[in-house]
Design a protein around this motif. Structure first.
Motif, mmCIF file in Angstrom:
data_model
loop_
_atom_site.group_PDB
_atom_site.id
_atom_site.type_symbol
_atom_site.label_atom_id
_atom_site.label_comp_id
_atom_site.label_asym_id
_atom_site.label_seq_id
_atom_site.Cartn_x
_atom_site.Cartn_y
_atom_site.Cartn_z
ATOM 1 N N SER A 67 57.475 82.976 51.922
ATOM 2 C CA SER A 67 57.339 81.523 52.104
ATOM 3 C C SER A 67 58.645 80.937 52.658
ATOM 4 O O SER A 67 58.632 80.063 53.523
ATOM 5 N N LEU A 68 59.771 81.464 52.168
ATOM 6 C CA LEU A 68 61.066 80.981 52.666
ATOM 7 C C LEU A 68 61.268 81.385 54.121
ATOM 8 O O LEU A 68 61.809 80.612 54.920
ATOM 9 N N LEU A 69 60.821 82.603 54.433
ATOM 10 C CA LEU A 69 60.930 83.077 55.825
ATOM 11 C C LEU A 69 60.187 82.125 56.769
ATOM 12 O O LEU A 69 60.654 81.806 57.855
ATOM 13 N N CYS A 70 59.030 81.660 56.309
ATOM 14 C CA CYS A 70 58.226 80.753 57.148
ATOM 15 C C CYS A 70 58.861 79.357 57.248
ATOM 16 O O CYS A 70 58.530 78.597 58.149
ATOM 17 N N GLY B 25 67.351 74.729 43.636
ATOM 18 C CA GLY B 25 66.141 74.643 44.455
ATOM 19 C C GLY B 25 64.958 75.330 43.792
ATOM 20 O O GLY B 25 63.837 74.807 43.791
ATOM 21 N N ALA B 26 65.226 76.509 43.197
ATOM 22 C CA ALA B 26 64.147 77.275 42.556
ATOM 23 C C ALA B 26 63.540 76.485 41.394
ATOM 24 O O ALA B 26 62.320 76.532 41.169
ATOM 25 N N LEU B 34 55.718 72.475 44.313
ATOM 26 C CA LEU B 34 55.554 72.520 45.775
ATOM 27 C C LEU B 34 55.979 73.891 46.274
ATOM 28 O O LEU B 34 56.701 74.618 45.587
ATOM 29 N N LEU B 35 55.566 74.215 47.499
ATOM 30 C CA LEU B 35 55.959 75.490 48.079
ATOM 31 C C LEU B 35 57.435 75.447 48.463
ATOM 32 O O LEU B 35 57.965 74.389 48.817
ATOM 33 N N SER B 36 58.070 76.618 48.410
ATOM 34 C CA SER B 36 59.490 76.666 48.756
ATOM 35 C C SER B 36 59.713 76.247 50.206
ATOM 36 O O SER B 36 60.732 75.651 50.535
#
Lengths: 302, 102
Positions: A67-70, B25-26, B34-36
């Motif tokens: 998800s972070l990569l995206c 942040g985590a 919410l999504l990261s």
């Protein structure tokens, strides 16, 4: 058979749970590599490694990492919009300030060491006219433009004393530094699909310039892919162009352009290598600085 | 505040509920839900606008036994913007006078 399957499943599950954390970490490293801004890359690499370390399960950590990569492009777009809003003109001003600081230091060093321009001319073979322009800070008057300042700086430290390498370092920082991303409109579905093709075959890029309205001897340059809309990071450069205005024709109004843009006659180049990809195109400022230092040391030894 | 999205407001609201806390942040991702990929762009936008500040944890990774976390905290300006934005939202949420009479 069932027993064998159960054993195999157990072994695979154990192997996967052992490997998944390191795969998640690799995904984070890959995500950091996708940032075109080095500072952002370093920051998020550390921040995200800490974030996935807090997630209890290895599968959750991997999903989080993907998800972070995206999210890399989204973060870059957020930064780019902020950078261009007001910063370009401010950065032009910083460069102007650096030019003034340089000519002041140059004048000071000349007077402290009692060096006449003729003496510097005799050693460096730089023309007197150029040295006078450099001394007065009138950069557009220097032949070959601002680029020559680097040549002067690499020649002058031994003559003008220890302050010059420091000034030179400041210049490299200002001129070679990245300027964030240019305005990046939201990508269309077709552009998103084209990104896969560009990843394989390279971008079809066109070069764009941002000039100051005050005709400063610098500009910002970046490239945009006409297929996928991806943009390279902006970099400030010395600009030797002059603004010219094309004549009005029956079907088009007069257009203002800078002559430096003529250096890029083949604006569209198909199958261009994706050289703004971080693996290929990143300028390493540390390496640049160490190269300059070794050059100075070599000159000092001579 | 036309630039504040629904997700941004949720993050601001969580910050307002913990005004003095320094949040990683985590932690925000976990608590706000919410999504990261959504939270980090919002955080950097807030940071650029001066609504939050961030700093690294002070201890060294060797002492912590893990990478350092980046801790985010609401600034005074962020507090003001959040208060106004959430007040606007409450106004919008309130029933219209005609509906209240009925």
């Amino acid at each position: 058979m069932n027993l064998l399957l159960a054993v195999l499943t157990g072994v695979i599950a154990r192997e996967a749970s052992a490997w998944l954390p390191s795969v998640a970490r690799e995904v984070i490293h890959l995500a950091a590599l996708r940032f075109r801004d080095r500072d952002l890359a370093d920051r998020y690499r550390e921040e995200w490694l800490a974030a996935i370390a807090e997630i209890p399960g290895p599968i959750g950590a991997l999903v989080h990492a993907v998800s972070l990569l995206c999210s890399v492009r989204s973060i870059e777009r957020s930064c780019a919009a902020e950078v261009l809003a007001a910063d370009v003109e401010q950065r032009f001003q910083e460069l102007e300030g650096a030019v003034e600081a340089f000519s002041t230091a140059f004048r000071g060093a000349c007077s402290d060491r009692g060096l006449a321009l003729e003496e510097i001319h005799a050693v460096t073979k730089v023309s007197l006219k150029d040295l006078q322009a450099l001394q007065s800070g009138d950069l557009p008057r220097i032949s070959m433009g601002y680029l020559r300042v680097f040549d002067y700086l690499s020649d002058l430290p031994t003559m003008l004393g220890p302050a010059m390498p420091e000034i030179q370092g400041r210049y490299l920082d200002l001129l070679g530094r990245p300027g964030g991303l240019p305005p990046t409109p939201a990508q269309t579905t077709a552009q998103r699909a084209a990104r896969i093709w560009c990843g394989l075959a390279g971008h079809q890029a066109r070069t764009y310039f941002i000039h100051s309205e005050r005709e400063l001897p610098f500009h910002w340059r970046y490239r945009r892919c006409s297929r996928c809309g991806d943009v390279s990071e902006m970099r400030s450069e010395p600009c030797q162009g002059k603004m010219v205005r094309s004549k009005r024709t029956w079907d088009s109004p007069p257009v203002e352009r800078f002559t430096c843009e003529d250096d890029y006659p083949w604006a569209y180049r198909s199958l261009e290598s994706p050289d703004w990809h971080p693996r290929f195109g990143r300028v390493n400022p540390d390496r640049e600085r160490s190269a300059v230092k070794s050059l100075d040391n070599g000159l000092a030894a001579e | 505040m036309p630039w504040l999205s629904h997700q941004s407001l949720r993050i601001l609201k969580y910050f307002m509920e913990h005004p003095r806390a320094e949040l990683a942040g985590a932690e925000l991702i976990r608590e706000v839900g919410l999504l990261s990929g959504t939270v980090y762009p919002i955080l950097i936008r807030f940071e650029r606008r001066g609504l939050v500040t961030s700093k690294w944890e002070e201890s060294e990774p060797s002492v912590l036994g893990r990478p350092r976390r980046r801790m985010y905290r609401l600034t005074g300006e962020g507090h003001r913007v959040a208060r106004e934005a959430l007040a606007d939202l409450r106004t919008l949420d309130a029933p219209l006078p005609a509906a209240a009479k009925a």
